[in-house]
Write an enzyme that holds these catalytic residues in place. Structure first.
Site, short mmCIF file in Angstrom:
data_model
loop_
_atom_site.label_atom_id
_atom_site.label_comp_id
_atom_site.label_asym_id
_atom_site.label_seq_id
_atom_site.Cartn_x
_atom_site.Cartn_y
_atom_site.Cartn_z
N LEU A 10 65.30 11.03 -89.08
CA LEU A 10 65.41 12.42 -89.56
C LEU A 10 64.71 12.59 -90.91
CD1 LEU A 10 69.12 13.26 -88.64
CD2 LEU A 10 67.04 13.72 -87.33
N LEU A 13 58.91 11.10 -92.56
CA LEU A 13 58.01 10.47 -91.59
C LEU A 13 58.60 10.49 -90.19
CD1 LEU A 13 56.26 9.09 -93.89
CD2 LEU A 13 56.33 7.08 -92.43
N ASP A 33 69.70 7.77 -87.11
CA ASP A 33 69.77 8.08 -88.54
C ASP A 33 71.23 8.06 -88.94
OD1 ASP A 33 67.45 9.59 -90.51
OD2 ASP A 33 69.53 9.68 -91.19
N ILE A 34 71.48 7.92 -90.23
CA ILE A 34 72.87 7.95 -90.70
C ILE A 34 73.40 9.38 -90.74
CG2 ILE A 34 72.43 8.15 -93.21
CD1 ILE A 34 74.55 5.86 -93.53
N TYR A 139 61.91 -0.42 -105.57
CA TYR A 139 61.31 -0.02 -104.29
C TYR A 139 60.05 -0.86 -104.02
CZ TYR A 139 58.79 3.18 -101.09
OH TYR A 139 58.10 3.74 -100.03
P1 NAD Z 1 63.07 9.70 -96.10
O1 NAD Z 1 63.89 9.41 -97.29
O2 NAD Z 1 62.53 11.08 -95.92
O3 NAD Z 1 63.86 9.31 -94.77
C1 NAD Z 1 64.68 8.19 -94.70
C2 NAD Z 1 65.75 8.45 -93.64
O4 NAD Z 1 66.59 7.30 -93.58
C3 NAD Z 1 66.63 9.65 -93.95
O5 NAD Z 1 66.64 10.56 -92.88
C4 NAD Z 1 68.02 9.03 -94.19
O6 NAD Z 1 69.09 9.85 -93.74
C5 NAD Z 1 67.92 7.75 -93.38
N1 NAD Z 1 68.87 6.72 -93.86
C6 NAD Z 1 69.18 6.41 -95.13
N2 NAD Z 1 70.09 5.43 -95.18
C7 NAD Z 1 70.35 5.09 -93.89
C8 NAD Z 1 71.19 4.14 -93.27
N3 NAD Z 1 71.99 3.32 -94.00
N4 NAD Z 1 71.22 4.06 -91.92
C9 NAD Z 1 70.43 4.88 -91.17
N5 NAD Z 1 69.62 5.82 -91.70
C10 NAD Z 1 69.57 5.92 -93.04
O7 NAD Z 1 61.87 8.64 -96.12
P2 NAD Z 1 60.39 8.83 -95.53
O8 NAD Z 1 59.58 9.51 -96.57
O9 NAD Z 1 60.45 9.39 -94.16
O10 NAD Z 1 59.90 7.32 -95.50
C11 NAD Z 1 59.99 6.54 -94.32
C12 NAD Z 1 59.40 5.18 -94.59
O11 NAD Z 1 58.04 5.32 -95.03
C13 NAD Z 1 60.11 4.40 -95.71
O12 NAD Z 1 60.18 3.04 -95.37
C14 NAD Z 1 59.20 4.58 -96.90
O13 NAD Z 1 59.30 3.51 -97.79
C15 NAD Z 1 57.83 4.64 -96.25
N6 NAD Z 1 56.88 5.37 -97.10
C16 NAD Z 1 56.99 6.70 -97.30
C17 NAD Z 1 56.09 7.36 -98.13
C18 NAD Z 1 56.19 8.85 -98.39
O14 NAD Z 1 55.39 9.39 -99.18
N7 NAD Z 1 57.10 9.56 -97.75
C19 NAD Z 1 55.07 6.63 -98.77
C20 NAD Z 1 55.00 5.25 -98.57
C21 NAD Z 1 55.88 4.63 -97.71
#
Ligand code: NAD
Length: 304
Positions: A10, A13, A33-34, A139
């Site tokens: 959710l 990405l 998702d959580i 991070y």
């Molecule tokens: P986000 O924070 O938007 O989404 C993370 C999701 O994980 C959330 O929906 C949250 O509810 C869920 N979550 C959190 N704790 C949880 C748990 N204990 N159990 C299950 N679900 C849980 O992050 P994003 O931007 O979608 O990033 C996704 C991945 O891409 C990450 O690994 C991030 O490091 C990587 N990334 C993102 C970016 C960016 O610009 N968005 C850049 C580089 C790398």
């Protein structure tokens, strides 16, 4: 390899990636998702804490999962507020997914790394694929350790785990607490004609990528034939570099007037430790990566 489980589905990405995988019709998609979704999803969804190994194992077995996209992480800015929590979530979840995959013979895993794995001494205008990396955020440390673990599990167990070192991701979905979140926030402010105070300085240049290019890159990498290269690298990819002022000028030029102020906060220090552009030539030669979006086409698509 067509029964996919996505963690963090959710998030910024996951929302787009899950939909793209589902729409490609080759895959069964189980999004997890959580949180619970605030609208009905076209694919299956399970609310689960990725740190609950038993529940995750139950899902993998009962849904006959053979591929995992592990997206859960605490991002850069949020991680600095509680480094112990961020380490626990990022690394414990990585270990859970790796153990599940090894135990249940999962064919392939995708796990995104980040440019945060670079460090202060690598704030270069063209960060190489391989460099000494000394990240300055928890991070970034967790992403660098993940990259090392990927290689370790490949060598020890033959685990096919693939990764992209992502720059800031641009999309219209709510960002999750990263250092490049200002882009999405500024675009939303411009659309509403509301004033925006940017938490980075006007000339802070960082590499970015449009979400559609992220989806293409991930799908391309995950369907590439298994070659030894895949084990060792979280491949650099990027679309274009951007500063807050360049973005604001582009939005103003497109006819979105909004007042802009700058009030750099603790995130400025994080941004200053990241590279301004990346060398992504290895991804280009190894599996054919090429971005389709520059700033102009990305903004047109977002604003549409
Ligand atoms: P986000 O924070 O938007 O989404 C993370 C999701 O994980 C959330 O929906 C949250 O509810 C869920 N979550 C959190 N704790 C949880 C748990 N204990 N159990 C299950 N679900 C849980 O992050 P994003 O931007 O979608 O990033 C996704 C991945 O891409 C990450 O690994 C991030 O490091 C990587 N990334 C993102 C970016 C960016 O610009 N968005 C850049 C580089 C790398």
């Amino acid at each position: 390899m067509n029964r996919i489980l996505i963690t963090g589905a959710l998030g910024q990405l996951g929302t787009v990636l899950a939909k793209a995988l589902y729409m490609s019709e080759n895959y069964y998609v189980l999004a997890t998702d959580i949180r619970s979704p605030n609208q009905k999803l076209p694919y299956d969804f399970a609310q689960v804490d990725v740190l609950d190994y038993g529940q995750m194992e139950h899902l993998v077995v009962s849904h006959k999962i053979d591929c995992i996209y592990h997206l859960v992480a605490t991002l850069s800015a949020k991680g600095e507020q509680d480094p112990f929590m961020a380490w626990n979530l990022n690394m414990q979840s990585f270990q859970h997914i790796a153990k599940l995959a090894i135990t249940h013979k999962i064919n392939r895993i995708f796990w995104p790394s980040s440019i945060a794995a670079y460090g202060e001494d690598k704030n270069s205008s063209f960060a190489p694929q391989n460099a000494d990396m000394n990240p300055t955020t928890i991070y970034g440390v967790s992403k660098l350790v993940g990259e090392k673990l990927m290689n370790y599990y490949y060598l020890k167990y033959g685990l096919d785990i693939r990764s992209i070192r992502l720059p800031g991701v641009l999309s219209m979905d709510e960002p999750g607490g990263g250092t490049t979140d200002y882009v999405v926030e500024m675009v939303h402010a411009a659309l509403k004609g509301q004033p925006y105070t940017c938490f980075l300085a006007a000339d802070t240049e960082l590499p970015m990528i449009y979400i559609n290019d992220v989806v293409s890159a991930v799908m391309q990498l995950m369907s590439a034939p298994h070659v030894p290269l895949h084990r060792a690298f979280a491949y650099n990819v990027m679309g274009f570099s951007l500063t807050p002022q360049v973005l604001a000028d582009a939005l103003h030029k497109k006819g979105y007037p909004f007042a802009l102020n700058y009030a750099p906060d603790y995130r400025q220090k994080i941004a200053a430790s990241w590279p301004r552009t990346l060398d992504d030539s290895l991804a280009r030669s190894a599996w054919g990566w090429a971005p389709k979006y520059d700033l102009a086409s990305c903004l047109s698509d977002m604003l549409d």
